[in-house]
Design an enzyme around this catalytic site. Structure first.
Site, short mmCIF file in Angstrom:
data_model
loop_
_atom_site.label_atom_id
_atom_site.label_comp_id
_atom_site.label_asym_id
_atom_site.label_seq_id
_atom_site.Cartn_x
_atom_site.Cartn_y
_atom_site.Cartn_z
N ASN A 14 0.80 -1.23 0.00
CA ASN A 14 0.00 0.00 0.00
C ASN A 14 0.83 1.27 0.00
OD1 ASN A 14 0.51 -1.19 2.63
ND2 ASN A 14 -0.54 0.55 3.52
N GLY A 16 5.23 3.11 0.18
CA GLY A 16 6.67 2.95 0.23
C GLY A 16 7.22 1.99 -0.82
N ILE A 17 8.20 1.20 -0.39
CA ILE A 17 8.89 0.28 -1.30
C ILE A 17 7.92 -0.75 -1.87
CG2 ILE A 17 10.66 -1.53 -1.41
CD1 ILE A 17 12.23 0.14 0.74
N ARG A 37 -2.44 -4.91 5.36
CA ARG A 37 -3.21 -5.07 6.60
C ARG A 37 -4.66 -4.66 6.42
NH1 ARG A 37 0.87 -3.63 11.48
NH2 ARG A 37 1.51 -1.86 10.23
N ASP A 51 -1.91 -9.93 7.78
CA ASP A 51 -1.08 -9.40 8.86
C ASP A 51 0.08 -10.38 8.97
OD1 ASP A 51 0.23 -8.76 11.17
OD2 ASP A 51 -1.56 -8.70 12.44
N VAL A 52 1.27 -9.97 8.54
CA VAL A 52 2.37 -10.93 8.46
C VAL A 52 2.86 -11.39 9.83
CG1 VAL A 52 3.14 -10.14 6.18
CG2 VAL A 52 4.22 -9.20 8.24
N GLY A 80 7.49 -4.56 6.80
CA GLY A 80 8.45 -4.49 7.90
C GLY A 80 8.17 -3.30 8.80
N TYR A 143 15.83 -4.68 14.95
CA TYR A 143 15.62 -4.56 13.50
C TYR A 143 16.77 -5.20 12.71
CZ TYR A 143 14.76 -2.14 9.01
OH TYR A 143 14.54 -1.83 7.69
N LYS A 147 16.67 -8.38 10.12
CA LYS A 147 17.07 -8.27 8.72
C LYS A 147 18.25 -9.19 8.40
CE LYS A 147 13.97 -5.30 7.41
NZ LYS A 147 12.92 -5.72 6.48
P1 NDP Z 1 6.97 1.86 5.24
O1 NDP Z 1 6.99 2.11 6.70
O2 NDP Z 1 6.75 2.98 4.30
O3 NDP Z 1 5.94 0.70 4.88
C1 NDP Z 1 5.94 -0.50 5.62
C2 NDP Z 1 4.91 -1.40 5.01
O4 NDP Z 1 4.89 -2.63 5.76
C3 NDP Z 1 3.50 -0.80 5.08
O5 NDP Z 1 2.79 -1.17 3.92
C4 NDP Z 1 2.93 -1.51 6.30
O6 NDP Z 1 1.52 -1.61 6.32
C5 NDP Z 1 3.54 -2.89 6.11
N1 NDP Z 1 3.44 -3.67 7.34
C6 NDP Z 1 4.02 -3.43 8.54
N2 NDP Z 1 3.66 -4.37 9.43
C7 NDP Z 1 2.83 -5.23 8.78
C8 NDP Z 1 2.14 -6.40 9.15
N3 NDP Z 1 2.19 -6.90 10.40
N4 NDP Z 1 1.39 -7.04 8.22
C9 NDP Z 1 1.31 -6.56 6.97
N5 NDP Z 1 1.92 -5.44 6.54
C10 NDP Z 1 2.68 -4.78 7.45
O7 NDP Z 1 8.36 1.14 4.94
P2 NDP Z 1 9.28 1.07 3.64
O8 NDP Z 1 8.47 1.03 2.42
O9 NDP Z 1 10.36 2.06 3.80
O10 NDP Z 1 9.95 -0.35 3.92
C11 NDP Z 1 9.57 -1.55 3.24
C12 NDP Z 1 10.58 -2.61 3.61
O11 NDP Z 1 11.88 -2.16 3.26
C13 NDP Z 1 10.62 -2.92 5.11
O12 NDP Z 1 10.82 -4.30 5.30
C14 NDP Z 1 11.83 -2.13 5.58
O13 NDP Z 1 12.39 -2.69 6.73
C15 NDP Z 1 12.73 -2.25 4.38
N6 NDP Z 1 13.76 -1.22 4.30
C16 NDP Z 1 13.42 0.12 4.24
C17 NDP Z 1 14.41 1.07 4.18
C18 NDP Z 1 14.13 2.53 4.12
O14 NDP Z 1 15.09 3.32 4.20
N7 NDP Z 1 12.91 2.98 3.96
C19 NDP Z 1 15.84 0.68 4.16
C20 NDP Z 1 16.06 -0.73 4.21
C21 NDP Z 1 15.06 -1.64 4.27
P3 NDP Z 1 0.59 -0.47 7.03
O15 NDP Z 1 0.45 0.63 6.01
O16 NDP Z 1 -0.67 -1.21 7.32
O17 NDP Z 1 1.33 -0.01 8.26
#
Ligand code: NDP
Length: 237
Positions: A14, A16-17, A37, A51-52, A80, A143, A147
């Site tokens: 939904n 970010g990445i 989620r 919900d992972v 994450g 964290y 990872k």
């Molecule tokens: P965001 O915080 O922007 O997005 C996190 C995403 O994970 C959201 O869609 C969130 O859903 C989802 N999420 C969290 N917990 C759960 C759960 N229990 N079940 C289902 N979905 C869940 O993070 P990023 O896009 O930045 O990060 C994406 C991945 O990349 C992560 O694993 C992060 O650790 C990794 N990463 C990011 C970096 C960065 O600089 N941004 C650097 C290195 C790694 P919801 O909207 O419902 O909260």
């Protein structure tokens, strides 16, 4: 794998990445299911609620997707969370939540998607890790452990399923411009940028491009690898 057909499932699609990966795989020709989620993902052709951190939620979601679309060809474990603080101040729930979401969630997701891939004798599993898995990061013991755990998980699974045409890889982003990094204060941001040879954050699309490569025909002989997307921060580690 043709690289132009098949089902791709992306968790956390939904924003970010995850959202960038979903858009890119859709452009590549996959039928992309966004696993979120809320059960909503604006840029995906189909959505499933997940919900992972819940094993039951993962099993149910994967079952629904396979019943509707058939086996999953590309599984991207992206969801994450962070709960940053120094270890002396870290609560049990800070530790458990991060490990069960980032590490446990990704392993369980892979296990759930594997049955269909094994039958199809092809598949791509991609874990989204982080540069801190290899470098460590003060305030991120939970964290970084989650990872780093993904690296051991991916490499072990790559050995288990390689003979069945399934690859398992890790993408390790550095600092990416998303909600996760938006909260960092300005002094921490300039400290980070000072350590990154390219002198900027990654865009989510740049991470998605590497995921796209691993999912493509060109990535067919890459397995058990960690691909950094970190502007040189980790110098290849
Ligand atoms: P965001 O915080 O922007 O997005 C996190 C995403 O994970 C959201 O869609 C969130 O859903 C989802 N999420 C969290 N917990 C759960 C759960 N229990 N079940 C289902 N979905 C869940 O993070 P990023 O896009 O930045 O990060 C994406 C991945 O990349 C992560 O694993 C992060 O650790 C990794 N990463 C990011 C970096 C960065 O600089 N941004 C650097 C290195 C790694 P919801 O909207 O419902 O909260």
């Amino acid at each position: 794998m043709s690289g132009t057909t098949g089902v791709a499932l992306v968790t956390g699609a939904n924003r970010g990445i995850g959202a960038a990966v979903a858009r890119r795989l859709q452009t590549d020709g996959y039928l992309v299911v966004g696993a979120t989620r809320s059960g909503q993902a604006p840029d995906c052709q189909d959505c499933v609620q997940i919900d992972v951190a819940s094993a039951e939620s993962i099993t149910t979601a994967i079952g629904e997707v396979e019943a509707k679309h058939g086996p999953i060809a590309v599984l991207v474990a992206n969801a994450g969370i962070t709960r940053d603080t120094l270890l002396m101040r870290m609560s049990d729930s800070d530790i458990d939540d991060v490990l069960s979401t980032n590490l446990g969630g990704s392993i369980r997701l892979a296990r759930a998607g594997l049955r269909g891939m094994l039958k199809a004798r092809e598949g791509r599993i991609i874990f989204i890790s982080s540069v801190v898995a290899m470098m460590g990061s003060a305030g991120q013991v939970n964290y970084a452990a989650s990872k780093a755990g993904l690296v051991g998980a991916a490499r072990s699974l790559a050995r288990e399923v390689g003979s069945r045409g399934i690859t398992v890889n890790v993408v390790a982003p550095g600092f990416v411009d998303t909600d996760m990094t938006a909260d960092l204060d300005e002094s921490r941001k300039s400290e980070i940028l000072g350590a990154v040879p390219l002198g900027r954050y990654a865009t989510p699309a740049e991470v998605a491009g590497v995921v796209s490569f691993l999912a493509s025909t060109d990535g067919a002989y890459v397995t058990g690898a960690i691909i950094p997307v970190d502007g040189g921060l980790g110098m290849g580690h």
